[in-house]
Design a protein around this motif. Structure first.
Motif, PDB file in Angstrom:
ATOM      1  N   ASP A 159      -3.483   0.561   9.589  1.00  0.00           N
ATOM      2  CA  ASP A 159      -4.679   0.247  10.351  1.00  0.00           C
ATOM      3  C   ASP A 159      -5.565   1.456  10.561  1.00  0.00           C
ATOM      4  N   LEU A 160      -4.983   2.621  10.322  1.00  0.00           N
ATOM      5  CA  LEU A 160      -5.749   3.834  10.556  1.00  0.00           C
ATOM      6  C   LEU A 160      -6.696   4.106   9.392  1.00  0.00           C
ATOM      7  N   THR A 161      -7.790   4.761   9.724  1.00  0.00           N
ATOM      8  CA  THR A 161      -8.688   5.219   8.674  1.00  0.00           C
ATOM      9  C   THR A 161      -8.329   6.666   8.372  1.00  0.00           C
ATOM     10  N   HIS A 162      -8.074   6.915   7.082  1.00  0.00           N
ATOM     11  CA  HIS A 162      -7.647   8.259   6.695  1.00  0.00           C
ATOM     12  C   HIS A 162      -8.797   8.991   6.037  1.00  0.00           C
ATOM     13  N   PHE A 163      -8.834  10.306   6.306  1.00  0.00           N
ATOM     14  CA  PHE A 163      -9.876  11.173   5.749  1.00  0.00           C
ATOM     15  C   PHE A 163      -9.230  12.308   4.994  1.00  0.00           C
ATOM     16  N   MET A 164      -9.969  12.845   4.044  1.00  0.00           N
ATOM     17  CA  MET A 164      -9.504  14.046   3.365  1.00  0.00           C
ATOM     18  C   MET A 164     -10.696  14.997   3.270  1.00  0.00           C
ATOM     19  N   ARG A 165     -10.403  16.260   3.487  1.00  0.00           N
ATOM     20  CA  ARG A 165     -11.463  17.263   3.363  1.00  0.00           C
ATOM     21  C   ARG A 165     -11.011  18.312   2.363  1.00  0.00           C
ATOM     22  N   ILE A 166     -11.864  18.593   1.423  1.00  0.00           N
ATOM     23  CA  ILE A 166     -11.578  19.688   0.496  1.00  0.00           C
ATOM     24  C   ILE A 166     -12.844  20.507   0.303  1.00  0.00           C
ATOM     25  N   HIS A 218     -11.621   6.516  -9.712  1.00  0.00           N
ATOM     26  CA  HIS A 218     -11.553   5.085 -10.014  1.00  0.00           C
ATOM     27  C   HIS A 218     -11.068   4.253  -8.840  1.00  0.00           C
ATOM     28  N   TRP A 219     -10.690   4.897  -7.724  1.00  0.00           N
ATOM     29  CA  TRP A 219     -10.310   4.110  -6.532  1.00  0.00           C
ATOM     30  C   TRP A 219     -11.595   3.698  -5.830  1.00  0.00           C
ATOM     31  N   SER A 220     -12.012   2.478  -6.100  1.00  0.00           N
ATOM     32  CA  SER A 220     -13.368   2.127  -5.690  1.00  0.00           C
ATOM     33  C   SER A 220     -13.488   1.896  -4.185  1.00  0.00           C
ATOM     34  N   ASN A 221     -12.377   1.867  -3.464  1.00  0.00           N
ATOM     35  CA  ASN A 221     -12.489   1.680  -2.005  1.00  0.00           C
ATOM     36  C   ASN A 221     -12.945   2.948  -1.296  1.00  0.00           C
ATOM     37  N   LEU A 222     -12.906   4.059  -1.984  1.00  0.00           N
ATOM     38  CA  LEU A 222     -13.192   5.339  -1.313  1.00  0.00           C
ATOM     39  C   LEU A 222     -14.686   5.574  -1.150  1.00  0.00           C
ATOM     40  N   LYS A 223     -14.984   6.297  -0.073  1.00  0.00           N
ATOM     41  CA  LYS A 223     -16.361   6.757   0.108  1.00  0.00           C
ATOM     42  C   LYS A 223     -16.332   8.271   0.198  1.00  0.00           C
ATOM     43  N   ILE A 224     -17.446   8.855  -0.133  1.00  0.00           N
ATOM     44  CA  ILE A 224     -17.465  10.311  -0.223  1.00  0.00           C
ATOM     45  C   ILE A 224     -18.725  10.843   0.450  1.00  0.00           C
ATOM     46  N   ALA A 225     -18.634  12.028   0.970  1.00  0.00           N
ATOM     47  CA  ALA A 225     -19.815  12.644   1.585  1.00  0.00           C
ATOM     48  C   ALA A 225     -19.737  14.147   1.396  1.00  0.00           C
ATOM     49  N   SER A 266      -6.085   4.722   1.610  1.00  0.00           N
ATOM     50  CA  SER A 266      -5.015   3.877   2.145  1.00  0.00           C
ATOM     51  C   SER A 266      -3.727   4.690   2.220  1.00  0.00           C
ATOM     52  N   ALA A 267      -2.735   4.109   2.944  1.00  0.00           N
ATOM     53  CA  ALA A 267      -1.476   4.828   3.117  1.00  0.00           C
ATOM     54  C   ALA A 267      -0.819   5.104   1.772  1.00  0.00           C
ATOM     55  N   GLU A 300     -17.869   6.357  -6.678  1.00  0.00           N
ATOM     56  CA  GLU A 300     -18.380   6.329  -8.049  1.00  0.00           C
ATOM     57  C   GLU A 300     -19.794   6.855  -8.132  1.00  0.00           C
ATOM     58  N   ARG A 301     -20.592   6.581  -7.031  1.00  0.00           N
ATOM     59  CA  ARG A 301     -21.959   7.076  -7.053  1.00  0.00           C
ATOM     60  C   ARG A 301     -22.033   8.529  -6.596  1.00  0.00           C
ATOM     61  N   GLY A 302     -21.145   8.857  -5.663  1.00  0.00           N
ATOM     62  CA  GLY A 302     -21.151  10.214  -5.160  1.00  0.00           C
ATOM     63  C   GLY A 302     -20.711  11.242  -6.183  1.00  0.00           C
TER      64      GLY A 302
END
Lengths: 211, 247
Positions: free
Chosen positions: B8-15, B28-35, B47-48, B93-95
Motif C-alpha cells: 500500500d505504500l508508495t515507494h520512491f527512489m533517488r539517484i 520498460h516498467w510503465s507504472n513508474l514516473k520520473i522527475a 512496487s514492492a 518512457e517520456r521522461g
C-alpha cells in the motif's frame, strides 16, 4: 482436293493422332507425292536434332512406311478383306534397309507400335498382329519402341552409321531395352553414353537380372 | 488474508543524474514516473516486487524511500528524512526518451571491403560448367540425348558457353557451385559469406540473373531468360548464327 494419306500423316505428325479421312485403300499418285514432300521436309527439320551427319532422306522407305501405317490403320478400323489378303495389302519392303532407310521409315513407323497395341486390345488373335510384328522386327529401330531388338536383326547399318548409332542408343535408353543394350556391338556405346551416371539415368541398368 | 502492508505504500527512489543511464534497464516498467530535481532524479511508484528485483538492487548509491503523509522515510527507518519533492512527474518512457547512439555503426562506416574469393574446405555440389564453345560443339556432335535432357545453356562472350544443370558434361572447363543466384568456382567461396545476400541484391537487383565469379574476384552476369535447354537443334542454329552473323 482429297488427299487421305497426306492428311492422315500430317495430323499424325503434328498432333500424334490417327484420323482417317477416307475409307480408301487405293492411294492416288498426287496424294503420294504430297505425302513424300511433307515427309522430306519433316525429315529435314528433324535431322537438325540428330547427332552428327544425318543420312540422306530415303524416299522409297518413307513411302513404304507411310503406306504401311495407312493401310494398317485402315484395316484396323474397316475390315473388309479376308485374312489371306493381308500380306498382299501390307507387303514387305523390297529395298535395302540401310541407315537412311531405317531413319526415313521411322518418321511413320514409330507410330506403328501404337496401332499394334490397339489391335491387341481389339483382337489379340488377329493375323494382322503377326504381320505388323514381323515388319517391326525387320525395322528394328522403330521396333525398339515396342520390344527388344530380335537376335537375328541386322545391326550392321546401325553400327556403321554414327548418327543412327547414337539415335539407336538414345532410344534404347529412353525405352529401357536392357537386352538390346547389352548386345556386344552396342554395350560399350551405351555405357559410354551413360557414363558414370548410369544409375541416375537408368536405375537398375547394372543390376544383374535374368533376361 | 491480510495484504502485504508494504504494497500500500508508495515507494520512491533517488539517484544522481550521473547515474541516469542505469535507469535504462527499468524504463520498460510503465507504472513508474520520473522527475528531475537539480542533481537528483526521482523515480516513484515502485512496487514492492520491483524494489526487490535485481535491476533495482544492482543500482549503486541509490536512496529508497517510502511515503507516509507528506513525508518520505528511508526504507527500514521510522524517521522521516525529507518531504515528497514538489516536482513535475512524467511517465518514465517520456521522461527518459530513447536516444539513437551518436555513432551509427553501419551508415558511418566509410571503409570499403574488397570482395574476394578464398579457397574453401566446404564441399558443394557442382551446378554449372563454363567451357569452350568449340569443345561443346565437338561433344554435341555425338551427344547422347540422355546427357542433355537436364541441361540448359547460353553463350557467355564470344568463345565460352555456360551450361547449367546436372550431371555436368564431361568437358574441360571451370566448374561452379551455386549459392542463391551466384555461381562460385568449385573449391572457392566468398571471403565474407555473410555478405552473400547483400552482394546478390547489389549485383542483381531484379533477381533474374546468374552472377558468375572467377577466382580473382571478378564477375559477369548472365540473364536467366537467355538460358535455353541444351538441344542439338537449337545449339546448331546458335552456332551457325554466331559464325555467320549476317544471316
Amino acid at each position: 482436293m482429297n488427299l487421305p494419306l497426306y492428311s492422315m500423316i500430317r495430323t499424325l505428325r503434328s498432333s500424334e493422332e490417327v484420323i482417317l479421312y477416307a475409307r480408301l485403300l487405293r492411294i492416288s499418285a498426287e496424294d503420294e507425292a504430297a505425302t513424300l514432300e511433307f515427309l522430306q521436309s519433316e525429315y529435314a527439320s528433324e535431322s537438325r536434332e540428330y547427332p552428327g551427319e544425318a543420312p540422306a532422306f530415303d524416299a522409297d522407305a518413307a513411302r513404304w512406311a507411310a503406306h504401311t501405317l495407312y493401310i494398317a490403320a485402315q484395316v484396323l478400323l474397316y475390315r473388309e478383306h479376308k485374312s489371306a489378303d493381308l500380306p498382299a495389302l501390307l507387303p514387305a519392303y523390297e529395298g535395302n534397309t540401310d541407315a537412311a532407310a531405317l531413319l526415313s521409315a521411322d518418321l511413320c513407323l514409330r507410330f506403328l507400335p501404337d496401332v499394334l497395341q490397339q489391335l491387341q486390345l481389339i483382337d489379340p488373335l488377329d493375323p494382322l498382329n503377326n504381320l505388323l510384328l514381323t515388319h517391326l522386327q525387320h525395322w528394328h529401330y522403330s521396333g525398339l519402341v515396342l520390344h527388344e531388338t530380335p537376335e537375328d536383326a541386322d545391326l550392321q547399318p546401325v553400327l556403321h552409321n554414327p548418327c543412327l548409332k547414337q539415335l539407336y542408343i538414345n532410344r534404347i535408353i529412353t525405352c529401357r531395352r536392357k537386352k538390346t543394350a547389352l548386345l556386344p556391338g552396342l554395350e560399350p556405346a551405351v555405357r559410354n553414353a551413360l557414363g558414370i551416371y548410369d544409375e541416375v539415368f537408368w536405375p537398375g541398368f547394372n543390376t544383374r537380372t535374368e533376361l | 488474508m491480510a495484504a502485504n502492508p508494504a504494497d500500500d505504500l508508495t515507494h520512491f527512489m533517488r539517484i544522481g543524474t550521473e547515474q541516469a543511464d542505469l535507469l535504462g534497464r527499468i524504463r520498460h516498467w510503465s507504472n513508474l514516473k520520473i522527475a528531475f530535481d537539480g542533481n537528483d532524479i526521482w523515480v516513484r511508484d515502485l512496487s514492492a516486487e520491483q524494489l526487490q528485483s535485481t535491476d533495482i538492487r544492482s543500482i549503486p548509491s541509490k536512496k529508497l524511500y517510502y511515503q507516509s503523509g507528506r513525508n518520505l522515510f528511508p526504507e527500514g527507518s521510522l524517521l522521516p528524512e525529507t518531504t515528497v519533492p514538489t516536482v513535475l512527474w512524467t511517465p518514465i518512457e517520456r521522461g527518459l526518451p530513447l536516444q539513437l547512439p551518436a555513432r551509427t555503426p553501419i551508415a558511418a562506416v566509410t571503409e570499403t571491403i574488397r570482395i574476394q574469393l578464398v579457397p574453401s574446405e566446404e564441399e558443394y555440389e557442382a551446378f554449372a560448367l563454363l567451357t569452350d564453345v568449340t569443345a561443346l560443339e565437338k561433344y554435341m556432335h555425338s551427344a547422347p540425348a540422355i546427357r542433355l535432357q537436364n541441361l540448359q545453356w547460353t553463350l557467355a562472350g564470344a568463345h565460352k558457353a555456360l551450361i547449367t544443370g546436372t550431371p555436368l558434361l564431361p568437358l574441360p572447363g571451370n566448374v561452379y557451385w551455386r549459392r542463391n543466384n551466384q555461381l562460385l568456382p568449385a573449391g572457392y567461396d566468398l571471403e565474407w559469406q555473410v555478405l552473400g545476400d547483400v552482394i546478390n541484391r547489389r549485383l542483381d537487383p531484379d533477381n533474374d540473373s546468374w552472377i558468375v565469379w572467377d577466382e580473382p574476384g571478378s564477375w559477369f552476369r548472365v540473364a536467366k531468360k537467355d538460358i535455353k535447354p541444351l538441344r542439338t537443334g537449337s545449339f546448331r542454329l546458335s552456332i551457325e548464327t554466331m559464325k555467320n552473323p549476317g544471316l
